[in-house]
Motif scaffolding. Structure first.
Motif, PDB file in Angstrom:
ATOM      1  N   CYS A 483       0.840  -1.201   0.000  1.00  0.00           N
ATOM      2  CA  CYS A 483       0.000   0.000   0.000  1.00  0.00           C
ATOM      3  C   CYS A 483       0.876   1.253   0.000  1.00  0.00           C
ATOM      4  O   CYS A 483       0.587   2.234  -0.696  1.00  0.00           O
ATOM      5  CB  CYS A 483      -0.928   0.001   1.208  1.00  0.00           C
ATOM      6  SG  CYS A 483      -2.063   1.403   1.259  1.00  0.00           S
ATOM      7  N   TYR A 526      -4.423  -2.475  -4.148  1.00  0.00           N
ATOM      8  CA  TYR A 526      -4.771  -1.523  -3.092  1.00  0.00           C
ATOM      9  C   TYR A 526      -5.476  -0.273  -3.611  1.00  0.00           C
ATOM     10  O   TYR A 526      -5.797   0.623  -2.833  1.00  0.00           O
ATOM     11  CB  TYR A 526      -3.512  -1.132  -2.314  1.00  0.00           C
ATOM     12  CG  TYR A 526      -2.962  -2.287  -1.522  1.00  0.00           C
ATOM     13  CD1 TYR A 526      -3.339  -2.496  -0.203  1.00  0.00           C
ATOM     14  CD2 TYR A 526      -2.087  -3.209  -2.103  1.00  0.00           C
ATOM     15  CE1 TYR A 526      -2.865  -3.572   0.525  1.00  0.00           C
ATOM     16  CE2 TYR A 526      -1.599  -4.291  -1.390  1.00  0.00           C
ATOM     17  CZ  TYR A 526      -1.993  -4.468  -0.076  1.00  0.00           C
ATOM     18  OH  TYR A 526      -1.527  -5.541   0.635  1.00  0.00           O
ATOM     19  N   ARG A 540      -7.135   0.800  -0.273  1.00  0.00           N
ATOM     20  CA  ARG A 540      -7.279  -0.230   0.751  1.00  0.00           C
ATOM     21  C   ARG A 540      -6.136  -0.109   1.758  1.00  0.00           C
ATOM     22  O   ARG A 540      -5.086  -0.718   1.609  1.00  0.00           O
ATOM     23  CB  ARG A 540      -7.313  -1.614   0.105  1.00  0.00           C
ATOM     24  CG  ARG A 540      -8.604  -1.832  -0.671  1.00  0.00           C
ATOM     25  CD  ARG A 540      -8.685  -3.170  -1.353  1.00  0.00           C
ATOM     26  NE  ARG A 540     -10.041  -3.438  -1.815  1.00  0.00           N
ATOM     27  CZ  ARG A 540     -10.366  -4.402  -2.667  1.00  0.00           C
ATOM     28  NH1 ARG A 540      -9.414  -5.187  -3.166  1.00  0.00           N
ATOM     29  NH2 ARG A 540     -11.624  -4.579  -3.026  1.00  0.00           N
ATOM     30  N   HIS A 541      -6.369   0.687   2.777  1.00  0.00           N
ATOM     31  CA  HIS A 541      -5.371   0.910   3.822  1.00  0.00           C
ATOM     32  C   HIS A 541      -5.343  -0.269   4.787  1.00  0.00           C
ATOM     33  O   HIS A 541      -6.264  -1.096   4.816  1.00  0.00           O
ATOM     34  CB  HIS A 541      -5.689   2.193   4.588  1.00  0.00           C
ATOM     35  CG  HIS A 541      -5.527   3.440   3.776  1.00  0.00           C
ATOM     36  ND1 HIS A 541      -4.302   3.976   3.459  1.00  0.00           N
ATOM     37  CD2 HIS A 541      -6.449   4.263   3.213  1.00  0.00           C
ATOM     38  CE1 HIS A 541      -4.469   5.078   2.744  1.00  0.00           C
ATOM     39  NE2 HIS A 541      -5.761   5.275   2.578  1.00  0.00           N
ATOM     40  N   ASP A 545     -10.766   0.008   4.036  1.00  0.00           N
ATOM     41  CA  ASP A 545     -10.939   0.735   2.783  1.00  0.00           C
ATOM     42  C   ASP A 545     -11.436   2.154   3.056  1.00  0.00           C
ATOM     43  O   ASP A 545     -12.317   2.366   3.897  1.00  0.00           O
ATOM     44  CB  ASP A 545     -11.950   0.025   1.881  1.00  0.00           C
ATOM     45  CG  ASP A 545     -11.444  -1.332   1.404  1.00  0.00           C
ATOM     46  OD1 ASP A 545     -10.289  -1.677   1.740  1.00  0.00           O
ATOM     47  OD2 ASP A 545     -12.193  -2.036   0.711  1.00  0.00           O
TER      48      ASP A 545
END
Length: 680
Positions: A483, A526, A540-541, A545
């Motif tokens: 990410c 991500y 997408r952390h 999300d």
């Protein structure tokens, strides 16, 4: 099938943990009994966790719990909070739950117990003392990393750490002169930082809208100096706030001071806060006395050595911003048939702002610098020649807002204490109904800190397993480096955003198109572009999300102050203003990013906000990686800011976002149950 009668936790369909009694279990299913009856679960879709015995569920270190998992951690945190215990440990992580009321655990006597080693109970004082002792014993810098969502108590935790360091690190010889010591100045800086950097938000009445890295430098065991570096001040708040939120505290403090007759502000032309566009959205905060806060801030500035002339300029800038917020541009058609901005130079707000900034509101002489020219025209430079061209109403408004934001950013940084145990008070992971550029930068910082936290936690477990002579298995801890790569790499989001910002017609729509069409971005797991084109994108952390609204990304990433406004402020008769904007001009000199509103020419490209933030973040992580870390995870127990209310869903979400649950999972993988030899 075996028959049991154990207390267990089972996850409900809405994510809550429910207490039940385990009736029986087989290879593929299990049965539990709730108060309203029994229920059978399939093991391929559900799981249960044994509940810890009541005798140990209030343990002050959760790693000592026999059953180490999310529901038991959450339950123990709730139990301790209900018993009035604000602090708990999870190994070396301190969990601090905001009590939302005054608690009598921060007195000098309590602090001395931790300084003298007379108690080991979890406390923020203990973290500060441990960091100090580790610095002396290990001969290495230390850092206290404080994180959490808005309203979780990060600012207060930071102040408590600093209070310990300034007490424990003061020379026994004392201070024989009248000037404040470095330790005094560190604590005096708190009200100044809060007034200029904190604001009321929907979640928190005193929310820090910037990150800060505070270094306390020691010569042996005695404080020798200190320094503060700030990150990503939320400048957009200066010109716009959502309903129910306030601008920075200092604006309202100045209004309250003028209303009470404070003489140092008598010539600013200020009125009640609701009289100005930038402060009328919300004017008051429950339990906050703006006049008292102003007096404390002003006294701190005096003792810290702020020059009287600088203080006058700072408060003049605050007042000028308020007057400029009431300015409205008109519109007319020029000789070429173009729509251009007009400005009523006799409007009281314009006259007062020009007076405060020590510039002229309007001059008839051709080529002269005045407020109207600075806001309503742009400078076009070709070779050695330059000319002014009338600006549109929308661009004139953007110029006005950029000037206000620049005035505030630089005025609020004048006189910072520039004098190592370090304290990081950083914004927590943010996910709102509408997430913008600032939220992405904040979450980027949290991704980096989380990667550091995960790596450190894993290394601690690895050392423990080695010391116990256990075989070290391959770690499967949640790795968020992919990410971070999406955000930072040359093919990633930040580079793409900068490329779009350099394009002549690059805007938010072009950015969205690039995000959905670039091969390298499309291949990232991500980044998600919704099928329904609604002007958003999803990242997408590690914490979940987050959907970002692209509107405004390019403008906020450029954040360029137009050359016309810079030239205006360089002509100011105020030495502080003219010197600040002369510095800005040199930074932008020759930058392509300054084209269009003045600056022109060819040369080095001005750095974008995201590029500067990325560099600052890299430097910050370098400092953190070179220091021994001490982690504090602050938790906001409820959304209503009420004492003695513990919302499980909110608390567990923060434990997940803060990496506490992941750290517990890693600990469980190595030692599912933890007893000392004596306890066993």
């Amino acid at each position: 099938m075996s028959s049991l009668r154990s207390s267990v936790w089972v996850a409900s369909t809405d994510g809550r943990w429910l207490e039940a009694t385990l009736v029986n279990t087989s290879e593929d299913k299990f049965t539990v009994r709730f108060k309203d009856g029994e229920k059978v679960y399939s093991k391929d879709k559900h799981n249960f966790y044994l509940k810890n015995p009541p005798e140990v569920e209030g343990a002050d270190d959760f790693l000592t719990l026999p059953n180490l998992d999310e529901p038991n951690i959450l339950h123990s945190l709730r139990v301790r909070y209900g018993r009035g215990h604000v602090y708990s440990y999870t190994g070396k992580i301190l969990i601090a739950v905001n009590p939302w009321k005054r608690v009598n655990i921060y007195s000098p006597d309590v602090m001395q117990k931790y300084v003298r080693g007379q108690t080991e109970s979890p406390h923020i004082f203990a973290v500060a003392v441990n960091a100090y002792r580790s610095m002396l014993n290990d001969l290495n810098s230390q850092c206290v990393l404080i994180s959490g969502e808005s309203g979780s108590g990060k600012t207060e935790s930071t102040k408590y750490v600093l209070s310990v360091l300034t007490v424990i690190g003061v020379s026994s010889q004392g201070n024989n002169n009248q000037r404040p010591t470095v330790a005094d100045q560190i604590m005096l800086g708190n009200p100044v930082l809060e007034s200029f950097g904190n604001a009321k938000t929907l979640r928190n009445h005193n929310s820090s809208r910037f990150g800060k890295w505070i270094e306390v430098v020691f010569d042996g065991s005695v404080i020798a100096g200190a320094g503060i570096k700030t990150y990503l001040l939320e400048k957009s708040r200066v010109v716009d706030q959502i309903e129910g939120e306030r601008n920075y505290h200092i604006f309202y403090e100045c209004c309250a001071a003028v209303a009470s007759g404070v003489t140092c502000l008598k010539d600013l032309g200020l009125d009640a806060a609701h009289s100005f566009a930038c402060t009328r959205t919300c004017t008051e905060v429950e339990s906050r006395d703006d006049l008292a806060e102003f007096k404390e801030t002003k006294a701190a500035m005096d003792k810290m050595g702020f020059k009287d002339s600088d203080q006058r300029s700072i408060f003049a800038a605050i007042a000028a911003i308020m007057h400029l917020s009431n300015v409205e541009f008109g519109e007319e058609i020029d000789w070429d048939g173009n729509s251009v901005a007009t400005l009523d130079v006799k409007h009281p707000s314009i006259v007062q702002a020009a007076k405060l900034l020590k510039v002229t509101s309007f001059l008839f002489l051709s080529g002269s610098l005045d407020l109207r020219e600075g806001l309503c025209t742009r400078i076009i430079t070709t070779g050695r020649e330059s000319m002014r061209k009338p600006e549109t109403k929308s661009n004139a408004t953007l110029c006005l807002q950029a000037l206000c934001k620049a005035l505030y950013e630089y005025a609020s940084s004048v006189g910072e204490v520039q004098f190592m145990v370090a304290v990081l008070d950083i914004f927590g992971f943010e996910s709102f109904a509408k997430n913008r550029f600032e939220q992405l930068c904040i979450n980027h910082a949290n991704e980096k800190l989380q990667l550091h936290f995960n790596g450190y936690s894993f290394l601690q477990e690895r050392k423990l397993m080695e010391s116990e002579g256990l075989e070290i298995s391959k770690s499967d801890f949640k790795d968020n480096s992919a990410c971070i790569a999406l955000l930072e790499e040359s093919w990633g989001f930040q580079a793409t955003l900068d490329d779009v910002c350099k394009m002549p017609k690059g805007d938010d729509l072009v950015l969205l198109d690039r995000l959905s069409s670039e091969k390298s971005l499309k291949e990232s797991a991500y980044l998600v572009i919704p099928k329904k084109k609604d002007g958003t994108f999803i990242i997408r952390h590690y914490a979940g999300d987050v959907k970002y609204t692209a509107d405004g990304f390019c403008e906020r990433n450029k954040d360029l102050l137009p050359g016309s406004a810079i030239e205006l402020m360089k002509s100011s008769k105020d030495e502080l203003f003219s010197s600040i904007f002369d510095k800005i001009a040199k930074e932008q000199e020759g930058g392509d990013g300054a084209k269009g509103r003045g600056g022109g020419g060819k040369g080095k490209q001005s750095k974008s906000v995201s590029a500067k933030f990325k560099n600052d973040l890299s430097e910050l992580m370098g400092s953190i990686n070179a220091s021994g870390p001490h982690f504090v995870r602050c938790v906001n127990p409820n959304s209503s800011k009420l004492a003695e209310v513990f919302e499980e869903e909110k608390a567990v979400e923060q434990l997940r976002f803060g990496g506490v649950i992941e750290a517990v999972r890693m600990a469980r993988e190595s030692f599912p149950s933890r007893f000392t030899h004596e306890e066993f």
